[in-house]
Scaffold this active site. Structure first.
Site, PDB file in Angstrom:
ATOM      1  N   ASN A   8       2.315  -3.150   8.031  1.00 49.57           N
ATOM      2  CA  ASN A   8       1.743  -4.134   7.097  1.00 49.57           C
ATOM      3  C   ASN A   8       1.982  -3.613   5.676  1.00 49.57           C
ATOM      4  OD1 ASN A   8       0.265  -5.957   5.634  1.00 49.57           O
ATOM      5  ND2 ASN A   8      -1.741  -5.222   6.312  1.00 49.57           N
ATOM      6  N   LYS A  10       1.466  -5.162   3.007  1.00 52.43           N
ATOM      7  CA  LYS A  10       0.512  -5.767   2.054  1.00 52.43           C
ATOM      8  C   LYS A  10       1.285  -6.337   0.854  1.00 52.43           C
ATOM      9  CE  LYS A  10      -2.872  -2.502   3.715  1.00 52.43           C
ATOM     10  NZ  LYS A  10      -4.248  -2.100   3.647  1.00 52.43           N
ATOM     11  N   HIS A  92      -6.962 -10.479   8.715  1.00 49.90           N
ATOM     12  CA  HIS A  92      -7.028  -9.109   8.175  1.00 49.90           C
ATOM     13  C   HIS A  92      -8.271  -8.983   7.289  1.00 49.90           C
ATOM     14  CE1 HIS A  92      -6.040  -5.490   5.911  1.00 49.90           C
ATOM     15  NE2 HIS A  92      -5.207  -5.190   6.896  1.00 49.90           N
ATOM     16  N   GLU A  94      -8.723  -7.713   4.526  1.00 44.74           N
ATOM     17  CA  GLU A  94      -8.495  -8.018   3.096  1.00 44.74           C
ATOM     18  C   GLU A  94      -8.419  -9.528   2.874  1.00 44.74           C
ATOM     19  OE1 GLU A  94      -5.135  -5.391   2.560  1.00 44.74           O
ATOM     20  OE2 GLU A  94      -6.469  -3.675   2.818  1.00 44.74           O
ATOM     21  N   GLU A 155      -9.505  -2.786  13.807  1.00 43.67           N
ATOM     22  CA  GLU A 155      -9.364  -2.141  12.506  1.00 43.67           C
ATOM     23  C   GLU A 155     -10.734  -1.972  11.863  1.00 43.67           C
ATOM     24  OE1 GLU A 155      -5.302  -2.404  10.658  1.00 43.67           O
ATOM     25  OE2 GLU A 155      -6.321  -4.194   9.998  1.00 43.67           O
ATOM     26  N   GLY A 161      -7.102   2.375   4.674  1.00 48.25           N
ATOM     27  CA  GLY A 161      -6.688   2.914   3.374  1.00 48.25           C
ATOM     28  C   GLY A 161      -7.584   4.003   2.829  1.00 48.25           C
ATOM     29  N   SER A 192      -5.815   3.995   8.618  1.00 44.64           N
ATOM     30  CA  SER A 192      -5.377   5.337   8.202  1.00 44.64           C
ATOM     31  C   SER A 192      -4.548   6.060   9.269  1.00 44.64           C
ATOM     32  CB  SER A 192      -6.582   6.186   7.781  1.00 44.64           C
ATOM     33  OG  SER A 192      -7.207   5.618   6.643  1.00 44.64           O
TER      34      SER A 192
HETATM   35  C1  PEP Z   1      -4.122  -2.165   7.319  1.00 44.26           C
HETATM   36  O1  PEP Z   1      -4.075  -2.598   6.179  1.00 44.26           O
HETATM   37  O2  PEP Z   1      -4.110  -2.943   8.276  1.00 44.26           O
HETATM   38  C2  PEP Z   1      -4.203  -0.726   7.521  1.00 44.26           C
HETATM   39  C3  PEP Z   1      -4.441  -0.287   8.716  1.00 44.26           C
HETATM   40  O3  PEP Z   1      -4.020   0.038   6.412  1.00 44.26           O
HETATM   41  P1  PEP Z   1      -3.943   1.658   6.374  1.00 44.26           P
HETATM   42  O4  PEP Z   1      -2.996   2.086   7.459  1.00 44.26           O
HETATM   43  O5  PEP Z   1      -3.445   1.977   5.011  1.00 44.26           O
HETATM   44  O6  PEP Z   1      -5.325   2.161   6.635  1.00 44.26           O
END
Ligand code: PEP
Length: 228
Positions: A8, A10, A92, A94, A155, A161, A192
């Site tokens: 992803n 983003k 997601h 976000e 998630e 992040g 992460s």
């Molecule tokens: C995400 O945005 O779905 C995500 C898992 O981000 P990160 O790997 O940076 O934690």
């Protein structure tokens, strides 16, 4: 079973040149090193870059509930399918936060995506301090409603992040809760993930959703190489 590794990106990187360089580096690494590797790799760039990228499986980061018409700024499932996109991330954290998406709207997006022949990846997970089981039950009850063919990404929002990745035992427990509610679905983990911790998750779930680490080609290729 083949593992699903989803990048992803983003709203990254910042320029067309950087997008092409990143995609080429990832593609080269994957075709050179991973011909025997049992992984399906999906790249989810910003919408505008989807038509530029060829040679790896593509996913979108969101989709409209609507099929077409006066919906300024939105992109439909059939438009994505027509571009050759195979997967779409739905719900997601976000998008839930910044676009104020509700579980009801997310459920409609899943239906629209499936009807167009896209494979939706539904993101679910609790915020810091929330009860995981309760949140998953609510998000899945609203979001799924008997739909088949949806992949679920667990998630935990606090792990995205932050470098505070979730311990494996909690991921196992979350996957159990998800399967109890949603049936025999594919469950992947995001939050992460990096080249060092990827393997521990791949032992307990069907794949990974990778944000920050997917922008570093070597790191991402090493994550994909953790699949064997
Ligand atoms: C995400 O945005 O779905 C995500 C898992 O981000 P990160 O790997 O940076 O934690």
């Amino acid at each position: 079973m083949e593992k699903l590794i989803v990048a992803n990106w983003k709203m990254n990187p910042g320029t067309q040149q950087e997008v092409i360089e990143l995609f080429d580096a990832v593609s080269r690494g994957i075709t050179r090193n991973l011909t025997q590797n049992n992984a399906e790799v999906v790249i989810c760039p910003p919408f505008i870059y989807l038509p530029l990228l060829k040679g790896l499986t593509l996913g979108a980061q969101n989709v409209s509930v609507e099929p077409k018409g006066a919906f300024t700024s939105q992109v439909s499932a059939t438009q994505l399918k027509d571009l050759g996109v195979e997967y779409v991330i739905v719900g997601h954290s976000e998008s839930r936060k910044y676009l104020h998406e509700t579980d009801e709207e997310i459920s409609k997006k899943l239906k629209t995506a499936l009807a167009a022949g896209l494979k939706p990846i539904l993101c679910v997970g609790e915020n810091e301090g929330e009860d995981r089981t309760e949140v998953l039950a609510t998000q899945l009850a609203e979001g799924l409603q008997g739909l088949l063919g949806v992949i679920i990404a667990y998630e935990p929002v606090w792990a995205i992040g932050t470098d505070k990745n979730c311990d494996t035992q909690s991921v196992v427990e979350a996957a159990k809760v998800i399967k109890k509610i949603a049936g025999d679905v594919g469950v992947i983990y995001g939050g992460s993930v990096n080249a060092e911790n990827a393997k521990q998750y791949l032992e307990v779930v069907d794949g990974l959703l990778v944000g920050g680490a997917s922008l570093k080609p070597e790191e991402f290729i090493n994550i994909v190489r953790s699949v064997d």
